[in-house]
Design a protein around this motif. Structure first.
Motif, PDB file in Angstrom:
ATOM      1  N   ASN A 152      36.696 -14.764  -4.919  1.00  0.00           N
ATOM      2  CA  ASN A 152      36.100 -13.460  -4.655  1.00  0.00           C
ATOM      3  C   ASN A 152      34.822 -13.328  -5.495  1.00  0.00           C
ATOM      4  N   THR A 163      35.261  -9.215   2.488  1.00  0.00           N
ATOM      5  CA  THR A 163      36.722  -9.177   2.522  1.00  0.00           C
ATOM      6  C   THR A 163      37.198  -8.136   3.528  1.00  0.00           C
ATOM      7  N   VAL A 199      39.777 -13.294   1.995  1.00  0.00           N
ATOM      8  CA  VAL A 199      38.784 -14.103   1.275  1.00  0.00           C
ATOM      9  C   VAL A 199      38.826 -15.540   1.791  1.00  0.00           C
TER      10      VAL A 199
END
Length: 381
Positions: free
Chosen positions: A180, A268, A289
């Protein structure tokens, strides 16, 4: 799955070796490991378990799972700070000889259940072999064909298990490492420089909010030809300066076997929306992700190899973010949102999460990072 096996294997080992002491499992969790470990070790003979999690660094549902956990041998404490703070605190306690001596006098010794414990990674190797067999069974692959895996990871444990499956002979093409906003692994795989000196982001995929990836050390050990002195040099540099650069040989091995990418918060949410609207399939923030990074990889490389992206959690643990991603407004918080997500999507609420509604909170302890030692000593009085 891995944390259903580990407690039973550990308990059997204690019996088999005639160990009289009780093992205390210390866990730093970024979200999922804590609950899974507590559930796995709850009331297992000759064990106790104490979990530390970052205060305000896990989802409300994940926190509720931990603080309502049943079992006479379990404990949980929030730590002021992020996951890296909690993990560093646990590692420091493990290496503190005075604490270990005190606990030994009390009849305890320490172990762990997150992926710094090899017993956690070992069962995960099976996931990848099982997935490959399913693809062959379903006619998606012929035996011997290569498959790519895209794994959302922060501590590098789950994707390391995939690497070990490959080393055991599984026909794996690329291992795609999905991060992320905390993109330290992405930069490392692209440059060979690991640099944790960067802002820490608290995201909607909290299990990946990590800047110090414990299991990377294991990968470097293997890629260096098991050169412990070389790896120690890297780890010493990380402790001293917060960064290190690997050798050209390791860089070449990384480039050959891995590809790294990251996905921000907007990406996301977009991935959750896309998979729900186009496929009728509801995914959580971590899986999203992986889905996004897998698509990035294919676009960047043109690689059409069959690819599995690993789904690591239920969307019901992150109801607020999932609801917003599919265009809904959350009407509440935490477990209050389970019913709303169910009514909106028609997907089933996992039985264990549904059971959280109305469950009494058992634990309400918070500490600063330096106070983790005292929490352990109090827990094991």
């Amino acid at each position: 799955m891995a944390l259903q096996m580990l407690p039973q294997l550990l308990s059997a080992a204690l019996r088999k070796t005639g160990e009289s002491k009780t093992v205390c499992i210390l866990v730093a969790t970024s979200g999922d490991t804590g609950k899974a470990a507590m559930e796995g070790f709850a009331d297992v003979p000759q064990t106790k378990i104490l979990v530390f999690y970052p205060k305000d660094g896990v989802s409300k549902v994940q926190e509720t799972q931990m603080v309502t956990q049943d079992g006479a041998n379990v404990g949980v404490c929030a730590v002021e700070g992020n996951f890296d703070d909690a993990q560093a605190g646990v590692k420091r306690i493990f290496s503190d000889e005075a604490i270990r001596a005190t606990l030994a006098d009390r009849g305890y010794f320490l172990s762990s259940a997150n992926s710094i414990n090899w017993g956690r990674i070992l069962p995960q190797v099976v996931y990848y072999i099982s997935a490959y067999c399913d693809l062959v069974r379903d006619g998606k692959l012929s035996m011997g064909d290569k498959v790519n895996f895209c794994v959302p990871t922060g501590n590098f444990g789950d994707i390391l298990a995939a690497y070990y499956a490959k080393r055991m002979g599984l026909p794996v093409g690329k291992l795609i490492c999905a991060s992320n906003c905390n993109d330290v692994l992405t930069d490392f795989l692209r440059t060979g420089v690991y640099d944790k000196n960067r802002p820490f982001h608290t995201t909607m995929s909290p299990s990946m909010d990590i800047l110090v990836s414990s299991n990377l050390e294991r990968l470097l050990f293997d890629l260096s030809g098991e050169n412990d002195a070389e790896v120690k040099g890297y780890m010493d540099a990380l402790a001293k300066t917060g960064k290190y650069e690997v050798s050209d040989a390791i860089k070449a091995a990384l480039a050959d076997q891995f590809w790294g990418g990251f996905c921000g918060e907007a990406g996301t949410s977009a991935a959750i929306a896309k998979y729900y609207k186009e496929n009728g399939y509801l995914i959580d923030t971590h899986t999203a992700v992986a889905a996004s990074v897998m698509e990035q990889y294919r676009k960047a490389t043109g690689d059409k190899t069959v690819t599995v992206f690993v789904s690591t959690a239920s969307p019901y643990k992150f109801c607020d973010h999932v609801l917003r991603a599919i265009g809904e407004t959350p009407a509440g918080d935490g477990v209050e949102l389970l019913d709303q997500l169910h009514e909106t999507t028609g997907t089933a609420i996992p039985r264990r999460l549904a059971a959280l509604k109305g469950k009494a909170r058992r634990f309400d302890l918070t500490c600063e990072k330096p106070g983790m030692d005292s929490v352990v000593l109090e827990f094991l009085k």
